[in-house]
Enzyme design. Structure first.
Site, PDB file in Angstrom:
ATOM      1  N   ASP A   3       0.826  -1.204   0.000  1.00 35.18           N
ATOM      2  CA  ASP A   3       0.000   0.000   0.000  1.00 35.18           C
ATOM      3  C   ASP A   3       0.862   1.257   0.000  1.00 35.18           C
ATOM      4  O   ASP A   3       0.774   2.087   0.885  1.00 35.18           O
ATOM      5  CB  ASP A   3      -0.945  -0.027   1.218  1.00 35.18           C
ATOM      6  CG  ASP A   3      -0.203  -0.290   2.515  1.00 35.18           C
ATOM      7  OD1 ASP A   3       1.047  -0.366   2.492  1.00 35.18           O
ATOM      8  OD2 ASP A   3      -0.865  -0.428   3.560  1.00 35.18           O
ATOM      9  N   GLU A   4       1.733   1.350  -0.999  1.00 37.49           N
ATOM     10  CA  GLU A   4       2.575   2.536  -1.159  1.00 37.49           C
ATOM     11  C   GLU A   4       2.635   2.913  -2.633  1.00 37.49           C
ATOM     12  O   GLU A   4       1.855   3.689  -3.119  1.00 37.49           O
ATOM     13  CB  GLU A   4       3.957   2.298  -0.551  1.00 37.49           C
ATOM     14  CG  GLU A   4       4.116   3.179   0.663  1.00 37.49           C
ATOM     15  CD  GLU A   4       5.393   3.002   1.429  1.00 37.49           C
ATOM     16  OE1 GLU A   4       6.136   3.975   1.531  1.00 37.49           O
ATOM     17  OE2 GLU A   4       5.628   1.884   1.943  1.00 37.49           O
ATOM     18  N   ASP A  21      14.348   7.477  -3.753  1.00 34.47           N
ATOM     19  CA  ASP A  21      14.461   6.245  -4.528  1.00 34.47           C
ATOM     20  C   ASP A  21      14.811   6.594  -5.970  1.00 34.47           C
ATOM     21  O   ASP A  21      15.713   6.008  -6.577  1.00 34.47           O
ATOM     22  CB  ASP A  21      13.153   5.446  -4.472  1.00 34.47           C
ATOM     23  CG  ASP A  21      12.701   5.142  -3.042  1.00 34.47           C
ATOM     24  OD1 ASP A  21      12.759   6.045  -2.189  1.00 34.47           O
ATOM     25  OD2 ASP A  21      12.276   4.003  -2.784  1.00 34.47           O
ATOM     26  N   TRP A  80      15.950  13.062   0.061  1.00 29.27           N
ATOM     27  CA  TRP A  80      14.638  12.896  -0.587  1.00 29.27           C
ATOM     28  C   TRP A  80      14.300  14.177  -1.368  1.00 29.27           C
ATOM     29  O   TRP A  80      14.159  14.140  -2.584  1.00 29.27           O
ATOM     30  CB  TRP A  80      13.577  12.563   0.466  1.00 29.27           C
ATOM     31  CG  TRP A  80      13.472  11.079   0.709  1.00 29.27           C
ATOM     32  CD1 TRP A  80      12.451  10.262   0.320  1.00 29.27           C
ATOM     33  CD2 TRP A  80      14.419  10.219   1.368  1.00 29.27           C
ATOM     34  NE1 TRP A  80      12.714   8.956   0.683  1.00 29.27           N
ATOM     35  CE2 TRP A  80      13.909   8.901   1.329  1.00 29.27           C
ATOM     36  CE3 TRP A  80      15.662  10.420   1.968  1.00 29.27           C
ATOM     37  CZ2 TRP A  80      14.586   7.809   1.874  1.00 29.27           C
ATOM     38  CZ3 TRP A  80      16.341   9.338   2.508  1.00 29.27           C
ATOM     39  CH2 TRP A  80      15.802   8.054   2.461  1.00 29.27           C
ATOM     40  N   GLU A 117      14.119  -4.460  -1.314  1.00 29.88           N
ATOM     41  CA  GLU A 117      14.157  -3.208  -0.563  1.00 29.88           C
ATOM     42  C   GLU A 117      15.247  -3.243   0.503  1.00 29.88           C
ATOM     43  O   GLU A 117      15.884  -2.241   0.794  1.00 29.88           O
ATOM     44  CB  GLU A 117      12.792  -2.994   0.116  1.00 29.88           C
ATOM     45  CG  GLU A 117      12.719  -1.765   0.986  1.00 29.88           C
ATOM     46  CD  GLU A 117      11.346  -1.581   1.606  1.00 29.88           C
ATOM     47  OE1 GLU A 117      10.624  -2.606   1.746  1.00 29.88           O
ATOM     48  OE2 GLU A 117      10.978  -0.446   1.939  1.00 29.88           O
ATOM     49  N   HIS A 177      12.140  -3.167  -5.139  1.00 32.13           N
ATOM     50  CA  HIS A 177      12.496  -1.774  -4.902  1.00 32.13           C
ATOM     51  C   HIS A 177      13.756  -1.515  -5.718  1.00 32.13           C
ATOM     52  O   HIS A 177      14.737  -2.223  -5.552  1.00 32.13           O
ATOM     53  CB  HIS A 177      12.865  -1.614  -3.425  1.00 32.13           C
ATOM     54  CG  HIS A 177      11.903  -0.827  -2.617  1.00 32.13           C
ATOM     55  ND1 HIS A 177      10.631  -1.252  -2.342  1.00 32.13           N
ATOM     56  CD2 HIS A 177      12.042   0.369  -1.970  1.00 32.13           C
ATOM     57  CE1 HIS A 177      10.034  -0.357  -1.570  1.00 32.13           C
ATOM     58  NE2 HIS A 177      10.866   0.644  -1.333  1.00 32.13           N
TER      59      HIS A 177
HETATM   60  C1  BGC Z   1       9.517   3.469   0.886  1.00 34.41           C
HETATM   61  C2  BGC Z   1      10.905   3.892   0.547  1.00 34.41           C
HETATM   62  C3  BGC Z   1      10.949   5.352   0.842  1.00 34.41           C
HETATM   63  C4  BGC Z   1      10.822   5.420   2.344  1.00 34.41           C
HETATM   64  C5  BGC Z   1      11.060   6.705   2.989  1.00 34.41           C
HETATM   65  C6  BGC Z   1       9.356   3.587   2.350  1.00 34.41           C
HETATM   66  O1  BGC Z   1       8.181   3.140   2.837  1.00 34.41           O
HETATM   67  O2  BGC Z   1       9.207   2.222   0.410  1.00 34.41           O
HETATM   68  O3  BGC Z   1      11.431   3.420  -0.575  1.00 34.41           O
HETATM   69  O4  BGC Z   1      11.987   6.051   0.300  1.00 34.41           O
HETATM   70  O5  BGC Z   1       9.610   4.880   2.777  1.00 34.41           O
HETATM   71  O6  BGC Z   1      11.997   6.447   3.888  1.00 34.41           O
END
Ligand code: BGC
Length: 901
Positions: A497-498, A505, A557, A762, A778
């Site tokens: 759910d993202e 990333d 980020w 990930e 990921h």
């Molecule tokens: C994501 C990451 C993202 C991070 C932030 C995660 O839930 O999957 O790839 O950059 O949150 O720290």
């Protein structure tokens, strides 16, 4: 030839620069090919009012280079053929430039098609023949061009996807027809019984409050005189689906989803007819009972409406649509989708089917990917077949879904009961390798499931093939994670759910992404999302489009707002992306500076994720933040230079110097130790040029010592991993970089391969990590792909040039690999770097330098006498254990030797 170019031509003949026309004036071995408009071949419905034109030089001769070009643009191909460039003729321009040339003719008109061609002059100043003509066509450029109303079905159940239709009459003599269409939500368009286009989840995902992308289709051949029908299925898409782990829905506007459409028909006698979305359309709830991005789709075939998209359909039970108002200029701003749609790239068949429990079938596709499954089934009416999707299995062979968190990832098909039925979902996708099928009538076979993998259809541009099955596997895994996470926004993952535009990333992976595929159109599109998500205070977000969290961007980020456009500019020499985002980038720089007058980024770090998911290490967060800020400043000065903004260049160079000093004072010790000594500290300090020259070697030794202490293993997270191997190579420790790449024990890329990974994980400990944060797809750690291209294969830009017009070929072979071949389809043409080694350390290097480019080739070898260079290569200098040659376009083989290894 226009009069002005004819005059120039005659003058050139007199000067003896050009051959006499009777000889046809053409150098037969040279031609402009691969013509592109804003990086797209023959784009339909283009939005860019100031497009750029590019081509490649097809000329096999050594040293081939372009000395001039001429572009002709006409209102039709016939005009071009007749030699009449009635729109624009650049005339002969003495220039080697073949990429990103600004169209210089009169303002482009809405809906008009432009034909164009190019000819080029070769190194001997002979003109080529004209290229094959190509075209581009403009979309609806002005907001006032849009005549339709937003329409929807407010009565349809929430998250269902109602059908909408409109029957209309056309006359005889249709010459041309285009549909311009979009949705606040997602649409699938039909015309006279056929689906139009093959895009998935169109339009692309944006902050729909600010920008909405529309698509253009040429439907001339599908229309006829008399009755015609336009129809659409209208789903939630990213507009209405719950997004983020909080599950907030309709993040970008109120329900219901809505469609906006305009059909423009031109008749042969010149008159026009327009059909638009408006209150005259009819709607019904239809068979798609629910369809959202995370949860999947439920389709009841009993509610299908056969013939709904064709004339003569009764329309019984259909109601008038809800007219949600005219498109108001600029609210939101409609923009042509100048980026490829999401399209199916691969069809995969199941490799195994198991039955871990009675009636529970598990299909193994053998590959973790993003997409969905096409189901084939035959059975009684009302039978409910369910498909659930997962990345891994439980020990008992059932699917493991805990790591999907709240995403249901479930598709349900209810049979109509008439013969063999097939079902493909409409407005959802899943990240998976395994499919659990329940409720299937009888025993399913492998032929009953076909998996469609899809992604934003960026052209593939990079290939790596080595003698090491492990490296090949790592590369394949990187590519699959890239494919799985280009969903009109670069996402973190495709399954749980993202699936959001997490900024770091993308920032960390964009270098790799941009070798594998041509990411430029997507960079330009996503940077608009990034700017739309930027706060009024100048802060970029953590996630763009902004959902989930209102806080401002964390270090690494938010910095994607600087680094991603920089990467695109370096790779493609695309200054448009810099120009378009310059103001936003400056605001970000100002935002950090204001909060941190002491030049250490200590304040306003908000979510401050740090070196995310490292392996048994921590890195001070203020160190990461300050390093990124300095790096931003450095990149800003380079970009300002490219834009010709001397004062900004100067200002950011100075800022870089100041932050660098502050960094050294706080984090660097006399013996070269950086921060707390984590690998990430050294990797970023070295790669971001934050250490005094004299301390680089010592810092690199500390880094190597830490790797050795860990028995040759890395410890970096998202932030450090992309910089680690390049830092080792840059400081002369290739062998250590190769060791990290070739490792198969934890933590390493090879460990993932050995433990069944078919995509990038990930977390390094994906096989035993926390299930709530454990995606198997990921791309962030796939950032090592950039090192494979730039360092192992050695295909790199120079420090001062952007793009591959003049570039570097500096491979770093290792005797543990017998061979490597890298191919990169740059904007200028295909670059090849291929090496073989022998156990004795001999290296053979074969390189291909495209026409109209040149390269500096760095060959392993001790001094000039240690290298055998081919004709055409000019010795430049020795550099450590390598020798540098300058080569013009051509294909070359060098023989060298790896010192001591
Ligand atoms: C994501 C990451 C993202 C991070 C932030 C995660 O839930 O999957 O790839 O950059 O949150 O720290």
């Amino acid at each position: 030839m226009t009069w002005s170019s004819r005059k120039r031509f005659l003058a050139a003949c007199l000067l003896g620069l050009t051959a006499i026309p009777s000889a046809q004036a053409a150098a037969p071995r040279c031609r402009a090919v691969h013509l592109r408009v804003n990086d797209r071949k023959n784009p339909l419905g283009m939005g860019a009012a100031h497009p750029t034109l590019s081509w490649q030089m097809d000329d096999q001769r050594q040293g081939a280079r372009q000395t001039a070009y001429e572009i002709r643009v006409a209102s039709s191909e016939a005009k071009l053929r007749a030699g009449s460039a009635d729109v624009w003729d650049s005339g002969e321009v003495r220039s080697a430039q073949s990429v990103g040339i600004a169209y210089g003719g009169p303002a482009l008109q809405s809906q008009r098609r432009y034909a164009w061609e190019v000819r080029i002059w070769d190194a001997q100043r002979h003109p080529s023949a004209w290229s094959a003509p190509q075209w581009w066509e403009m979309g609806l450029l002005q907001a006032s061009d849009w005549k339709g109303h937003w329409i929807g079905n407010a009565a349809a159940p929430k998250h269902s996807a109602p059908l909408l239709r409109r029957e209309f009459q056309l006359q005889n003599g249709i010459a041309r027809a285009r549909v311009y269409v979009t949705a606040l939500g997602s649409y699938q368009l039909h015309l006279n019984g056929q689906r139009i286009g093959d895009g998935i989840l169109t339009p692309g995902w944006t902050d729909f409050r600010k920008h909405v992308l529309y698509q253009t289709f040429d439907v001339t051949r599908l229309l006829h005189s008399g009755a015609n029908v336009l129809g659409a299925a209208l789903g939630d898409g990213w507009y209405g689906s719950p997004l983020g782990w909080k599950g907030a829905e309709f993040n970008f506007g109120p329900p219901p989803p809505r469609l906006l459409l305009q059909l423009e028909v031109t008749y042969r006698d010149g008159h026009h007819q327009t059909v638009v979305s408006d209150g005259s359309w009819k709607t019904v709830a239809g068979p798609i009972q629910a369809s959202t991005i995370y949860d999947g789709e439920t389709y009841d075939a009993r509610a299908a409406q056969p013939g709904w998209d064709q004339p003569g359909f009764s329309g019984q039970g259909w109601q008038p649509v809800q007219d949600l108002g005219a498109y108001e200029a600029g609210h939101p701003l409609l923009m042509a989708q100048d980026m490829p749609e999401i399209r199916v790239s691969q069809l995969l068949r199941p490799q195994y089917i198991t039955q871990p429990k009675p009636g529970v079938w598990v299909f193994d596709i053998g590959q973790n990917l993003a997409g969905y499954a096409r189901l084939r089934v035959h059975g009684p009416r009302g039978t409910r077949v369910q498909m659930r999707f997962a990345e891994i299995l439980n020990p008992d062979g059932t699917i493991y879904t805990r790591n999907l968190r709240s995403a249901k990832a479930t598709d349900v098909y209810v049979l109509d009961g008439k013969g063999t039925e097939t079902f493909t979902p409409h407005f959802t996708y899943h990240g998976f390798r395994y499919i659990e099928v329940t409720g299937y009538p009888g025993r399913p076979t492998a032929d009953d499931i076909t998996v469609e993998a899809f992604h934003t259809a960026l052209p593939r541009t990079g290939w790596i093939e080595t003698s090491s099955p492990l490296v090949n596997h790592i590369f394949r895994n990187i590519l699959w994670s890239q494919r799985s996470n280009l969903m009109s926004v670069p996402t973190d993952c495709p399954q749980r759910d993202e699936r959001l535009g997490w900024m770091a990333d993308a920032e960390i992976f964009w270098g790799t992404a941009s070798f594998n595929m041509d990411t430029d159109t997507m960079t330009r599109k996503w940077m608009r999302d990034v700017v739309d998500a930027q706060g009024a205070n100048g802060a970029f977000a953590d996630v763009s489009p902004r959902v989930v969290d209102v806080r401002d961007g964390a270090p690494a980020w938010g910095d994607a707002g600087i680094i991603v456009p920089y990467k695109a500019w370096k790779q493609y020499n695309d200054v448009t992306v810099l120009r378009q985002n310059w103001a936003a980038m400056e605001k970000w720089m100002e935002y950090i500076h204001q909060a941190n007058p002491d030049l250490l980024w200590e304040n306003s770090r908000n979510n401050d994720f740090g070196d995310w998911v490292p392996a048994n290490s921590t890195t001070p967060k203020d160190l990461i933040a300050t390093a990124y800020w300095a790096y931003d400043a450095h990149l800003m000065s380079e970009m300002a230079h490219a834009l010709g903004n001397r004062s900004a260049e100067q200002q950011y160079r100075q800022l870089f110097g100041q932050i660098r000093s502050a960094f050294q004072k706080k984090f660097v010790q006399a013996d070269g130790m950086v921060g707390n000594g984590s690998q990430t500290c050294y990797a970023i300090a070295l790669q971001m040029n934050l250490l005094p020259q004299a301390q680089r070697a010592a810092a690199a030794s500390h880094l190597v010592a830490d790797i050795q202490k860990r028995d040759g293993h890395l410890s970096t997270g998202f932030v450090g991993t992309g910089y680690l191997l390049p830092a080792l190579t840059a400081t002369g420790h290739d062998d250590v970089a190769w060791t990290l790449l070739l490792n198969t024990t934890y933590p390493s890329w090879g460990y993932e391969v050995k433990h069944g990974g078919t995509s990038m994980w990930e977390r390094w400990n994906g096989d035993h990590g926390d299930p709530s944060m454990n995606s198997y797809n990921h791309y962030a750690f796939g950032a090592v792909g950039e090192w494979i291209y730039r360092d192992a294969a050695g295909i790199d830009t120079t420090a001062s040039d952007a793009g591959f017009g003049h570039f570097v070929l500096a491979p770093h072979p290792d005797a543990r690999l017998h061979s490597m071949r890298a191919t990169y389809d740059s904007r200028w043409g295909t670059i090849v770097s291929e090496w073989q080694t022998t156990p004795a350390g001999d290296v053979t290097l074969h390189v291909v330098v495209p026409a109209n480019t040149s390269a500096m080739v760095q060959v392993p070898g001790k001094g000039k006498s240690g290298v055998k260079a081919p004709a055409g290569a000019r010795f430049v200098r020795t550099q450590g254990d390598a020798v540098v040659y300058a080569v013009p376009a051509g294909s070359y083989v060098f023989h060298g030797h790896m010192g001591g290894r």
